[in-house]
Write a protein that holds these residues in place. Structure first.
Motif, PDB file in Angstrom:
ATOM      1  N   ILE A  24     -38.329 -39.816  82.293  1.00  0.00           N
ATOM      2  CA  ILE A  24     -38.438 -41.252  82.045  1.00  0.00           C
ATOM      3  C   ILE A  24     -37.098 -41.943  82.277  1.00  0.00           C
ATOM      4  CG2 ILE A  24     -38.902 -43.001  80.281  1.00  0.00           C
ATOM      5  CD1 ILE A  24     -40.771 -41.008  78.937  1.00  0.00           C
ATOM      6  N   HIS A  25     -37.128 -43.009  83.061  1.00  0.00           N
ATOM      7  CA  HIS A  25     -35.929 -43.828  83.255  1.00  0.00           C
ATOM      8  C   HIS A  25     -35.827 -44.831  82.117  1.00  0.00           C
ATOM      9  CE1 HIS A  25     -33.778 -47.425  85.024  1.00  0.00           C
ATOM     10  NE2 HIS A  25     -32.883 -46.452  85.114  1.00  0.00           N
ATOM     11  N   PHE A  39     -34.536 -39.472  80.844  1.00  0.00           N
ATOM     12  CA  PHE A  39     -34.810 -38.508  79.789  1.00  0.00           C
ATOM     13  C   PHE A  39     -35.877 -37.516  80.253  1.00  0.00           C
ATOM     14  CE2 PHE A  39     -33.583 -42.262  77.079  1.00  0.00           C
ATOM     15  CZ  PHE A  39     -32.335 -41.757  76.738  1.00  0.00           C
ATOM     16  N   LYS A  40     -35.553 -36.227  80.197  1.00  0.00           N
ATOM     17  CA  LYS A  40     -36.526 -35.169  80.464  1.00  0.00           C
ATOM     18  C   LYS A  40     -37.162 -34.823  79.122  1.00  0.00           C
ATOM     19  CE  LYS A  40     -38.650 -31.900  82.794  1.00  0.00           C
ATOM     20  NZ  LYS A  40     -39.884 -32.241  83.542  1.00  0.00           N
ATOM     21  N   ILE A 158     -37.407 -26.117  83.931  1.00  0.00           N
ATOM     22  CA  ILE A 158     -37.074 -27.526  83.666  1.00  0.00           C
ATOM     23  C   ILE A 158     -36.164 -28.048  84.771  1.00  0.00           C
ATOM     24  CG2 ILE A 158     -35.878 -29.095  82.091  1.00  0.00           C
ATOM     25  CD1 ILE A 158     -36.728 -27.206  79.811  1.00  0.00           C
ATOM     26  N   GLY A 159     -35.190 -27.245  85.177  1.00  0.00           N
ATOM     27  CA  GLY A 159     -34.276 -27.648  86.238  1.00  0.00           C
ATOM     28  C   GLY A 159     -34.996 -27.883  87.549  1.00  0.00           C
ATOM     29  N   CYS A 299     -30.712 -36.617  80.543  1.00  0.00           N
ATOM     30  CA  CYS A 299     -30.558 -35.995  79.226  1.00  0.00           C
ATOM     31  C   CYS A 299     -31.814 -35.169  78.943  1.00  0.00           C
ATOM     32  CB  CYS A 299     -30.423 -37.050  78.130  1.00  0.00           C
ATOM     33  SG  CYS A 299     -28.900 -38.000  78.164  1.00  0.00           S
ATOM     34  N   VAL A 300     -31.632 -33.893  78.668  1.00  0.00           N
ATOM     35  CA  VAL A 300     -32.770 -33.052  78.316  1.00  0.00           C
ATOM     36  C   VAL A 300     -33.041 -33.208  76.824  1.00  0.00           C
ATOM     37  CG1 VAL A 300     -33.697 -30.707  78.222  1.00  0.00           C
ATOM     38  CG2 VAL A 300     -32.264 -31.416  80.162  1.00  0.00           C
ATOM     39  N   LEU A 301     -34.155 -33.871  76.496  1.00  0.00           N
ATOM     40  CA  LEU A 301     -34.576 -34.012  75.100  1.00  0.00           C
ATOM     41  C   LEU A 301     -35.381 -32.759  74.767  1.00  0.00           C
ATOM     42  CD1 LEU A 301     -35.710 -37.762  75.122  1.00  0.00           C
ATOM     43  CD2 LEU A 301     -33.408 -36.814  74.802  1.00  0.00           C
TER      44      LEU A 301
END
Length: 402
Positions: A24-25, A39-40, A158-159, A299-301
């Motif tokens: 999400i931007h 945000f991931k 995730i990457g 940012c990985v949440l």
């Protein structure tokens, strides 16, 4: 090192079994920080955190006979749910050792997924030692929460997802506990995008990777109570540390109040509920822990498993840290109308009373005096000073409470 092919295989294995979480931007944080922020959202993952990726990849990679006696693990919460969910999916029994201080929500959720939960030890490391001993006695398969290539490979997917959606990413901030998440992500990204800046974030309450990098070897550090309980680990893994050392550009630390502020900011500005460990990347950005930041930043949440009681405490701490909540002690003459006059003066200062306690029985009070404890909603630190100055200006003795 972690083979890139393991991450590709994990991606194939997990594609239809875990959620491809949203990237999400954020317009608000992009404007605030001066760079495009994304945000991931692993807080939206099945089981509420990224840990399901590593646990499920590890377990589905095993021959069926290896799972015959069930699986066992240790976890502060999120890995526990990942293992319990995966075991239930595969139809095998699971036992999870969790610290006694684990938030109830994580304990209940793990049990709901079918695991036998054993609460033991003051922290993760003590729970881990108990789990290892039980595994040796029972012969069950141990699922390490971070220090295993298959677990790291699962987290590394995730990457791959970030690169597929945002191939021109410039920076990625990742929480660090034992190091499995950042080891997997760093390996996935460095293989095809070596220019991406990879930044690890730890809480200052558990800075094991930070100090291990300074010493050039794995060191154990004391861990104190933290909102980021999911990354409160005394030392990085034997397998994860070399990857962090070789592939991660830097590791920064954030404080507890900064984590609380980040959780509140995410709630208010993005409507995302994130646990303390998941909020540390944004906390690092908001508090300028990363220098010379430019380009698209992710940012990985990492998780959103936070219990209701903790949310209430975090929101209050976040509001206090942001200057939006003020606690005062005021001594009044014990006369009719004194409290009403104080309330009127607070209204004149444009503050809103949230809680008020009136006490005339304290032994420390002179006869004829009463003590009032007030909690006020304020609009920032400048407004706090205006409120205090106004009350002092009309004759009140004001003590600010922490």
């Amino acid at each position: 090192m972690l083979p890139y092919t393991l991450i590709q295989e994990a991606d194939d294995r997990l594609r239809k079994r875990v959620r491809r979480t949203e990237l999400i931007h954020s317009h608000h944080f992009s404007e605030k920080l001066g760079v495009p922020i994304y945000f991931k959202c692993e807080n939206l993952q099945r089981t509420g955190a990224f840990k399901i990726r590593g646990a499920l990849n590890f377990m589905t990679s095993q021959p069926r006979e290896a799972l015959a006696k069930g699986v066992i693990t240790a976890s502060a919460g999120n890995h526990a749910q990942g293992v319990a969910f995966s075991a239930d999916l595969l139809g095998v029994p699971s036992t999870v050792f969790m610290p006694e201080s684990t938030p109830p929500q994580k304990v209940f959720a793990t049990r709901d997924y079918g695991a036998d939960v054993v609460l033991t030890g003051r922290n993760f490391d003590e729970a881990y030692a108990a789990a290892v001993q039980a595994q040796e006695e029972r012969g069950a398969l141990f699922v390490h929460p971070f220090d295993d290539p298959l677990v790291m490979a699962g987290q590394g997917t995730i990457g791959l997802e970030v690169l597929q959606e945002l191939p021109d990413v410039a920076n990625i901030l990742v929480p660090i506990g034992g190091g499995g998440l950042i080891a997997g992500i760093a390996t996935a990204i460095r293989e095809t995008h070596p220019h991406v800046r990879i930044i690890g974030v730890e809480t200052a309450a558990a800075p094991s990777a930070h100090y291990s990098l300074q010493k050039g070897k794995i060191v154990q550090v004391p861990v104190t109570v933290t909102l980021a309980d999911g990354i409160a680990v005394k030392k990085p893994g034997v397998n994860t540390f070399p990857i962090i050392r070789d592939l991660v550009d830097e590791v920064v630390l954030v404080e507890e109040e900064e984590i609380a502020l980040a959780i509140v900011a995410l709630l208010e500005r993005t409507k995302l509920l994130v646990e303390g460990a998941g909020a540390v990347p944004l906390a690092a950005l908001l508090n300028r822990r990363v220098a010379d930041l430019s380009g698209k930043t992710v940012c990985v949440l990492s998780g959103g498993n936070i219990d209701v009681k903790t949310i209430s405490v975090v929101v209050e701490r976040g509001l206090v840290a942001a200057g939006r909540y003020l606690k005062l002690k005021v001594e009044l003459d014990d006369l009719p109308g004194a409290l009403a006059r104080l309330a009127t003066e607070i209204a004149e200062a444009k503050a809103n009373i949230s809680i008020i306690t009136h006490d005339r029985r304290s032994k420390s009070l002179p006869i004829g005096k009463t003590e009032v404890l007030i909690e006020l909603e304020t609009r920032g630190f400048e407004h706090i000073q205006e409120v205090i100055s106004h009350l002092q200006g009309v004759g009140y003795l004001v003590d600010v409470l922490k």
